[in-house]
Design an enzyme around this catalytic site. Structure first.
Site, short mmCIF file in Angstrom:
data_model
loop_
_atom_site.label_atom_id
_atom_site.label_comp_id
_atom_site.label_asym_id
_atom_site.label_seq_id
_atom_site.Cartn_x
_atom_site.Cartn_y
_atom_site.Cartn_z
N VAL A 65 0.87 -1.31 -0.03
CA VAL A 65 -0.03 0.07 -0.05
C VAL A 65 0.87 1.14 -0.19
O VAL A 65 0.54 2.16 -0.78
CB VAL A 65 -0.90 0.04 1.18
CG1 VAL A 65 -1.52 1.50 1.39
CG2 VAL A 65 -1.86 -1.08 0.99
N GLU A 79 0.00 5.07 -6.15
CA GLU A 79 -1.33 5.34 -6.99
C GLU A 79 -1.91 6.79 -7.09
O GLU A 79 -2.45 7.25 -7.73
CB GLU A 79 -2.39 4.41 -6.21
CG GLU A 79 -2.88 4.72 -4.97
CD GLU A 79 -1.61 4.49 -3.91
OE1 GLU A 79 -1.05 5.33 -3.33
OE2 GLU A 79 -1.42 2.99 -3.49
N ASP A 136 0.93 36.26 -34.22
CA ASP A 136 0.42 37.33 -34.94
C ASP A 136 1.20 38.53 -34.79
O ASP A 136 1.90 38.68 -33.87
CB ASP A 136 -1.14 37.65 -34.44
CG ASP A 136 -1.80 36.65 -35.04
OD1 ASP A 136 -1.67 35.87 -36.13
OD2 ASP A 136 -3.19 36.57 -34.67
N ASP A 153 -6.54 35.16 -33.73
CA ASP A 153 -7.88 35.80 -33.04
C ASP A 153 -9.15 35.68 -34.03
O ASP A 153 -10.21 35.55 -33.63
CB ASP A 153 -7.62 37.16 -33.06
CG ASP A 153 -7.12 37.78 -34.55
OD1 ASP A 153 -6.83 37.15 -35.36
OD2 ASP A 153 -6.74 38.97 -34.26
N THR A 201 5.76 11.46 5.92
CA THR A 201 6.88 11.80 5.40
C THR A 201 6.83 11.89 3.89
O THR A 201 7.45 12.73 3.14
CB THR A 201 8.01 10.91 5.87
OG1 THR A 201 7.74 10.35 7.32
CG2 THR A 201 9.40 11.42 5.54
N ASP A 202 6.10 10.89 3.10
CA ASP A 202 6.09 10.92 1.70
C ASP A 202 5.08 12.02 1.36
O ASP A 202 5.47 12.75 0.41
CB ASP A 202 5.55 9.35 1.16
CG ASP A 202 6.77 8.65 1.16
OD1 ASP A 202 7.93 8.73 1.94
OD2 ASP A 202 6.63 7.42 0.98
P1 ATP Z 1 -1.61 40.24 -37.78
O1 ATP Z 1 -1.93 38.98 -38.46
O2 ATP Z 1 -0.40 40.87 -37.95
O3 ATP Z 1 -2.30 40.37 -36.66
P2 ATP Z 1 -4.13 41.20 -38.78
O4 ATP Z 1 -4.81 39.98 -38.53
O5 ATP Z 1 -4.66 42.35 -38.47
O6 ATP Z 1 -2.57 41.06 -38.89
P3 ATP Z 1 -5.74 40.95 -41.17
O7 ATP Z 1 -6.49 41.36 -40.16
O8 ATP Z 1 -5.55 39.70 -41.50
O9 ATP Z 1 -4.30 41.18 -40.55
O10 ATP Z 1 -5.66 42.27 -42.13
C1 ATP Z 1 -4.90 41.54 -43.33
C2 ATP Z 1 -4.78 43.14 -44.36
O11 ATP Z 1 -6.21 43.42 -44.53
C3 ATP Z 1 -4.32 44.27 -43.54
O12 ATP Z 1 -2.74 44.39 -43.90
C4 ATP Z 1 -5.11 45.40 -44.23
O13 ATP Z 1 -4.25 45.58 -45.54
C5 ATP Z 1 -6.46 44.95 -44.48
N1 ATP Z 1 -7.32 45.24 -43.35
C6 ATP Z 1 -7.11 45.17 -42.07
N2 ATP Z 1 -8.34 45.55 -41.59
C7 ATP Z 1 -8.96 46.34 -42.39
C8 ATP Z 1 -10.16 47.16 -42.36
N3 ATP Z 1 -10.84 47.09 -41.41
N4 ATP Z 1 -10.55 47.50 -43.56
C9 ATP Z 1 -10.07 47.38 -44.64
N5 ATP Z 1 -8.89 46.45 -44.82
C10 ATP Z 1 -8.31 45.73 -43.47
#
Ligand code: ATP
Length: 876
Positions: free
Chosen positions: A279, A284, A326, A609, A706-707
């Site tokens: 035991v 365990e 990102d 994201d 102790t353990d």
């Molecule tokens: P990261 O990957 O560095 O986080 P991000 O996710 O913001 O960048 P995206 O959101 O995919 O990149 O955007 C890609 C491209 O789309 C941007 O570089 C920009 O040129 C264009 N973009 C970003 N936001 C907008 C917006 N609100 N309206 C129009 N174009 C946009």
């Protein structure tokens, strides 16, 4: 049952006593009481007594109790009682551990509870999704998980993935919100959105018609109610390991029993001894300890802004070899500011007053989804907030502008398309479409450009060069273009609307790198972890920021999504070893990168994201979702959520993961070494011609106190000083990897040898205290050992006793208990001890010191050997 889908929006709102501006707070409070929480009822946590009973469901423990009872009936009743109490205490410890682990897990889950964006009192508010009530108006956005059953009231290109409910993996279009016949099957009700499904694309809003268990998902959710029991990879390996070990331990205990029997010892006491040993020596509790360490580690990490959603992540974090991050918001602050404009052939920091400049400002002033509240605070996507702020700074009146150009329609932003279009009513002129996005995309859609003299044919080369120049300064560059329509375009689709555009200008936004990231990048490099930037942004922008963060040096190359798509996999596999920055990468390509890296044996943490990031987050060894900017879908897919979106937090979590893993290994080492020492002592004593050195009660006591206690306090051990100066350990390595097995074997034997020698010495001088001497020396040696193994590299003298106070406290407490056991007359008969005279006490204190010295010598030898193994010239 109401068929909400067959009613009009107005009928639905009336039936739910709600309105377009949502419920009032009072109404919502009242309904919250009436309808309860918008959550599935969860199975209650197991009460403590059930957990306690579970501890006795172990065959060996039951056998021990039965044997103790029989031996009580035929002989010593006190013994039986004490064994009973010790077993009960042992079970209580097990129960407390499981209880804590379960609650810690539940607490973690409640922190990551989802939220919903609602309209109440006509105001947008973010509330906890559990507080939604029927009648609430919910706003939906790409990537959000539908928080309750909704009757849709607005759909802007909404596309919803209903796989969770219907099994259909393709997203379903929700083209309009008109009523459908009452008998329409669930999967075809395009004016409804159901809890648990998610928005793949577009925007919309709906009114809550059912919450919690009343939702369609709630009806089938009964099956999901059981609390999920997670088994981490380490736990799985430990369980298999434990089973193998159990066979060995049981075989040894059997030999011990047979040996005693053949020597003519009486059967029952011998049986009890062998059973107690079994035991005590069976580890365990190891898997439960893993859960607690990980869960408590996870709780600590919450305080450092890292929320763990899947427990195994804590364990895997320590093995991460690649962190793919990102750029926007993670490496940078996500506080964008417009830094420069290009319009009518001129680059300037501030907008000018001529017609093309005014047109550009007007376009950026209305074509965004940023919001401004009564107090003038702006919210929404940081890129868009920056555009609105710039327009306001330039003197545009925001509500007035919106009234002048009211939004009529839109094609939402999507990181694959890298652009978005909004359509506005433009008085007598009909409609104005504004398209903005990545310059290379927008420029190719334009035929003309606006200059002071009117509209002329576009000079694409000139504008591309300018966009490149701005990007090379680290700016995110957006191009803005327009098209006039006499009437609402017949199809609001990209092919139809986003073509034949007139270029207005470029806007350059600056997003400074986060101050703490540079330090974190350096730390990664020291720790053998490769930091990589994967961004949707322009390669020049990415390169400029990457250089500032020392991700690459001046010549460092950037690979674009296009190059990535063109290279065959085998070449790519080779190239990615050297690339640290990937730009203009689509979310699908993130998935490809993770896969390629994993094929090379890397352990990848990947941030994300957006809704399209979910597959990559799931595939990565550690999917890291953004807590602030991340969508629900990304959070759901991630194993971990960064509450501050910060890259430095990932690195800090890796450090914490390494610490926790190191401590678990320490705990395993401690338990296995001390258990094996107990086994060796009892197994080897007869071969040395010595009587059985320990009584069942003493064995059980050592196992319990102790353990148990000091082992647990090892979890509080701070990280070793070199924790981020060494390469990561391979994930899934053997439990006994890197020499741990050998260490356990020799120290167990060493400890047993010393203690048997002490026993032989005591017997040779005819000391009547030999059994107490063995008992006490074993206890003290184990405590000395736990102190000695606090660090694998540093000596105990360098660490100092104070650096792990909980451990020191348990050691002092246990020493105190042991003294009480041998010097307090009331306890002596129970534990069959005698007060140790000075000479014996000196031996009981000297042997533990020898254990410490031996472990310290081992550390030194290993250190010298590892320096010798390093290639010449390499620094430690
Ligand atoms: P990261 O990957 O560095 O986080 P991000 O996710 O913001 O960048 P995206 O959101 O995919 O990149 O955007 C890609 C491209 O789309 C941007 O570089 C920009 O040129 C264009 N973009 C970003 N936001 C907008 C917006 N609100 N309206 C129009 N174009 C946009």
């Amino acid at each position: 049952m109401t068929h909400w889908h067959s009613q009009t929006c107005t009928e639905t709102l009336a039936a739910l006593e709600s309105s377009d501006s949502g419920l009032s707070n009072e109404q919502a409070d009242y309904r919250r009481k009436q309808y309860g929480a918008n959550a599935f009822t969860e199975a209650p946590l197991r009460p403590w007594w059930r957990l306690l009973l579970k501890q006795f469901a172990d065959f060996m423990i039951l056998l021990l109790l039965v044997a103790a009872i029989i031996s009580g009936i035929v002989g010593d009743l006190v013994d039986t009682l004490v064994i009973g109490v010790l077993v009960l205490l042992n079970a209580t410890m097990g129960m407390i551990q499981e209880y804590r682990a379960e609650r810690a897990m539940r607490a973690l889950k409640s922190i990551s509870a989802p939220t919903a964006l609602v309209l109440r009192n006509g105001q947008q508010q973010e509330i906890a999704a559990v507080d939604l009530v029927p009648g609430d108006i919910v706003l939906l956005d790409a990537g959000c998980i539908v928080p309750a059953d909704l009757r849709l009231m607005q759909s802007i290109a909404l596309r919803i993935n209903e796989a969770a409910l219907t099994g259909e993996s393709l997203p379903v279009d929700k083209p309009d919100v008109a009523p459908v016949p009452a008998d329409t099957p669930l999967a075809e009700r395009h004016n409804m959105a159901y809890k648990g499904t998610f928005v793949g694309y577009g925007r919309g809003r709906g009114v809550v018609i059912a919450t919690g268990m009343q939702t369609e998902f709630g009806r089938i959710a009964t099956l999901l109610q059981q609390t999920e029991i997670v088994v981490t990879p380490l736990q799985r390996r430990l369980t298999v390991f434990g089973q193998r070990l159990a066979i060995i331990v049981l075989a040894i205990c059997l030999v011990v029993f047979l040996q005693g029997w053949l020597r003519g010892e009486s059967l029952l006491p011998m049986f009890l001894t062998a059973l107690s040993l079994a035991v005590a020596a069976l580890p365990e509790a190891l898997p439960a300890v893993v859960t607690i360490s990980l869960a408590l580690g996870a709780r600590k990490m919450v305080a450092q802004n890292a929320l763990i959603r899947r427990l195994p992540a804590v364990e895997t974090l320590g093995s991460v070899t690649y962190i793919c991050s990102d750029k926007t918001g993670t490496l940078t602050e996500n506080r964008m500011r417009v830094e420069a404009y290009y319009c009518d052939g001129e680059l300037d920091k501030a907008p000018r007053q001529t017609a093309p400049w005014r047109e550009l400002l007007r376009a950026i002033g209305v074509s965004h989804d940023a919001r401004s509240n009564h107090a003038g605070e702006l919210s929404g996507d940081p890129t868009e907030v920056a555009l609105l702020a710039a327009a306001l700074d330039a003197g545009l009146e925001y509500p007035a502008l919106n009234a002048e150009l009211p939004r009529a329609d839109e094609i939402p932003f999507d990181s694959n398309r890298k652009r978005m279009t909004t359509l506005h009513e433009d008085g007598e002129r009909g409609f104005l479409a504004i398209t903005k996005g990545a310059p290379e995309v927008i420029i190719s859609l334009c035929n003309h450009m606006l200059v002071n003299d009117g509209t002329v044919t576009i000079n694409r080369e000139l504008i591309s060069d300018m966009a490149d120049r701005m990007a090379a300064d680290g700016m995110r560059v957006l191009a803005v273009a327009i098209r006039h329509w006499p009437r609402h375009p017949p199809h609001m689709s990209a092919e139809h609307v986003e073509c034949n555009l007139t270029f207005l200008g470029l806007v350059g936004l600056l997003d400074p790198p986060r101050a703490e990231v540079l330090e974190a990048v350096r730390m990664c490099k020291q720790a053998g972890i490769v930091p990589v930037m994967i961004t949707g942004d322009h390669p020049r922008t990415a390169q400029a920021i990457a250089r500032r963060l020392e991700l690459i040096d001046d010549g460092g190359e950037v690979m674009t999504g296009q190059q990535l798509a063109e290279l065959p996999d085998a070449d790519l596999q080779r190239r990615i070893r050297d690339v640290r920055v990937f730009a203009r990468v689509s979310p699908e390509q993130k998935l490809k990168l993770v896969t390629l890296l994993q094929e090379r044996g890397e352990c990848v943490a990947m941030t994300g994201d957006g809704v399209n990031d979910a597959p990559a987050l799931r595939k990565a060894d550690i999917g890291v979702a953004m807590g602030i900017t991340g969508t629900d879908v990304a959070k759901e897919a991630g194993a971990m959520i960064l509450m501050d979106d910060n890259f430095a937090t990932v690195v800090r979590s890796v450090r914490e993961g390494r610490r926790i893993y190191d401590n678990l290994r320490r705990f395993i080492r401690y338990v296995l070494t001390t258990n094996s020492a107990e086994i060796w002592i009892i197994f080897l004593a007869p071969f040395a011609g010595l009587p059985i050195p320990l009584l069942p009660i003493q064995i059980l006591w050592i196992n319990l106190v102790t353990d148990g206690l000091p082992g647990l306090a090892l979890a509080a051990e701070p990280a070793e000083s070199n924790v981020m100066h060494r390469a990561p350990y391979p994930p899934g390595e053997s439990i006994l990897a890197r020499g741990l097995g050998i260490k356990i074997l020799w120290t167990g034997l060493f400890m047993a040898g010393l203690i048997l020698a002490a026993q032989a010495w005591a017997l040779s001088i005819d000391s009547g205290h030999w059994r107490t001497l063995v008992f006490t020396t074993l206890c003290f040696s184990q405590l000395a050992y736990v102190l000695a193994i606090r660090s694998e590299h540093q000596s105990l003298f360098a660490l100092g006793l104070w650096s792990n106070r909980p451990l020191l406290a348990t050691v002092v407490f246990t020493v105190g208990l042991q003294f009480a056991l041998i010097y307090l007359p009331v306890l002596q008969p129970i534990f069959k001890t005698t007060p140790l005279p000075r000479a014996e006490l000196a031996v009981a204190l000297a042997i533990p010191l020898l254990v410490i010295v031996a472990v310290e010598i081992e550390k030194k030898i290993l250190q010298i050997r590892s320096v010798a193994k390093l290639p010449r010239g390499a620094a430690r």
